[in-house]
Write a protein that holds these residues in place. Structure first.
Motif, PDB file in Angstrom:
ATOM      1  N   UNK A 168      -0.646 -24.452  34.468  1.00 25.90           N
ATOM      2  CA  UNK A 168      -0.838 -24.533  35.925  1.00 25.90           C
ATOM      3  C   UNK A 168      -0.262 -23.295  36.610  1.00 25.90           C
ATOM      4  N   UNK A 169       0.911 -22.857  36.153  1.00 26.13           N
ATOM      5  CA  UNK A 169       1.543 -21.664  36.738  1.00 26.13           C
ATOM      6  C   UNK A 169       0.691 -20.431  36.442  1.00 26.13           C
ATOM      7  N   UNK A 170       0.197 -20.354  35.202  1.00 31.16           N
ATOM      8  CA  UNK A 170      -0.640 -19.204  34.830  1.00 31.16           C
ATOM      9  C   UNK A 170      -1.922 -19.175  35.659  1.00 31.16           C
ATOM     10  N   UNK A 171      -2.558 -20.343  35.833  1.00 36.19           N
ATOM     11  CA  UNK A 171      -3.840 -20.304  36.542  1.00 36.19           C
ATOM     12  C   UNK A 171      -3.636 -20.087  38.042  1.00 36.19           C
ATOM     13  N   UNK A 172      -2.492 -20.503  38.570  1.00 38.69           N
ATOM     14  CA  UNK A 172      -2.219 -20.204  39.986  1.00 38.69           C
ATOM     15  C   UNK A 172      -1.961 -18.707  40.175  1.00 38.69           C
ATOM     16  N   UNK A 173      -1.294 -18.085  39.175  1.00 38.40           N
ATOM     17  CA  UNK A 173      -1.134 -16.633  39.191  1.00 38.40           C
ATOM     18  C   UNK A 173      -0.059 -16.066  40.106  1.00 38.40           C
ATOM     19  N   UNK A 174       0.792 -16.921  40.662  1.00 33.87           N
ATOM     20  CA  UNK A 174       1.833 -16.399  41.572  1.00 33.87           C
ATOM     21  C   UNK A 174       3.133 -16.072  40.835  1.00 33.87           C
ATOM     22  N   UNK A 175       3.493 -16.926  39.872  1.00 31.88           N
ATOM     23  CA  UNK A 175       4.769 -16.757  39.166  1.00 31.88           C
ATOM     24  C   UNK A 175       4.516 -16.332  37.726  1.00 31.88           C
ATOM     25  N   UNK A 176       5.538 -15.659  37.157  1.00 27.90           N
ATOM     26  CA  UNK A 176       5.446 -15.265  35.754  1.00 27.90           C
ATOM     27  C   UNK A 176       6.270 -16.273  34.927  1.00 27.90           C
TER      28      UNK A 176
END
Ligand SMILES: *Cc1c(COP(=O)(O)O)cnc(C)c1O
Length: 376
Positions: free
Chosen positions: A121-129
């Motif tokens: 989910x974090x990867x697909x949102x693309x805001x956080x590493x």
């Protein structure tokens, strides 16, 4: 009755502890010293790590670990929803964003499936590493490190083990405090290896990280010593006095305390089977039995249990009543659609009863009788 009887432990270890305290007073060496060095060596041997850096407490240990890993703004740190805030608080303070994951009902530890969903989910949102997974051996139960390490490898994340509750526990023949790039523990008095005040330790097998951690804990000292400051660090150290107290306690932990906690857990288990949900036992390892934690049928039954035990003079505690995602400080954080059904259920039903290696049979029978009366 004591929830954790530190006075009984002191009575058992008094000659050694008193002699060590007196030796520190006679030597007049309070910061650093031979007991600190000896303890670091003994801990390395006990948990099977190359380096041990003692420090001021378990939260400092986690802070130094996050600093050494360069965690900061824009980074996601994945953390189980059932833990103590200190697992992720220092990362948040450094500017990173905690991403909470649900726990598994068969361990109350980080659920590998929820972890992987949150990473994606974090990867697909693309805001956080995605940067770090902090795995907590909750209540002393070792995590499923094969599954968690495989996910860390797959996504290139660093594994940090928060072993504050699991000194003495093991997973597939390896001691807790030996998993991941860095592991940390706490010597808070109530922990399975506790001192007489605050203390903590950081473990790693990586030489460069060990040097960095030692620098961070001493004001960012450089090769030229403590006035050769090459970075911003902290002041976090274990007193020689606390190390002198911990040495005989580590011997007792290794020789018989975990065995005796296991025996007490076995007696509780035999008495409560079928009456309450028993604590999960590790499929591949040894629990530290930091806590003996039952699940009541629901919050109402838990309240009745607490009240009845209190009436009988038996202390109880809740570890912990609120999942991380619902804490006031973290409530506004992104949850990526996770609803944490297991963590919520655990927190609603959890209750911990007295557990320590000096629990006597008569005392334990009183606790058992009172619990059985309350759930009858
Ligand atoms: C106790 C604890 C800590 C913090 O340790 P302190 O020594 O109290 O700072 C961190 N994580 C977990 C899971 C703990 O139980």
């Amino acid at each position: 009755m004591e929830f954790i009887d530190l006075k009984a432990q002191y009575r058992a270890l008094k000659p050694k502890i008193d002699a060590n305290i007196q030796a520190v007073l006679n030597a007049g060496q309070f910061i650093g010293g031979p007991y600190v060095k000896a303890l670091e060596e003994k801990l390395c041997a006990y948990v099977g790590r190359k380096h041990c850096i003692t420090c001021g407490n378990g939260t400092d240990a986690l802070q130094a670990a996050y600093m050494a890993l360069g965690v900061g703004e824009g980074d996601a740190v994945f953390c189980p929803d059932c833990t103590f805030i200190a697992s992720v608080e220092p990362a948040y303070m450094l500017g990173a964003t905690p991403v909470f994951c649900d726990v598994s009902m068969d361990s109350y530890n980080l659920d590998p499936e929820s972890l992987e969903r949150q990473i994606q989910a974090v990867l697909s949102e693309g805001k956080l590493k995605p940067r770090v997974v902090v795995a907590v051996d909750f209540l002393g139960n070792p995590c499923d490190y094969d599954a968690i390490a495989a996910i860390c490898d797959k996504y290139g994340l660093t594994l940090l083990e928060d072993a504050a509750q699991s000194m003495g526990a093991s997973y597939k023949g390896k001691m807790c405090c030996s998993f991941g790039t860095i592991s940390t523990t706490s010597f808070f008095p109530a922990k399975t290896l506790g001192c007489y005040g605050d203390g903590g330790a950081i473990f790693t097998d990586d030489d460069a990280l060990a040097d960095l951690l030692r620098s961070i804990c001493v004001h960012g000292k450089g090769p030229g010593g403590k006035y050769d400051n090459i970075r911003v660090g902290v002041n976090s150290r274990l007193d020689n006095l606390q190390a002198a107290i911990l040495l005989p306690k580590l011997e007792a932990l290794a020789e018989y305390e975990i065995r005796d906690r296991e025996a007490a857990a076995g007696r509780y288990g035999a008495a409560f089977a079928g009456k309450l949900i028993l604590p999960p036992v590790p499929a591949h390892g040894q629990h530290s039995w930091y806590q003996y934690t039952l699940l009541a049928a629901d919050t109402a039954q838990r309240e009745r249990l607490i009240a009845h035990l209190k009436e009988r003079g038996i202390p109880t505690n809740l570890y912990y009543p609120t999942p991380m995602h619902a804490l006031p400080v973290f409530r506004a954080l992104e949850t990526y659609g996770e609803t944490y059904p297991n963590a919520v259920e655990y927190c609603d039903r959890t209750i911990s009863i007295p557990m320590h290696p000096y629990l006597e049979a008569t005392e334990q029978q009183q606790i058992i009788d009172a619990v059985l009366e309350a759930v009858r």
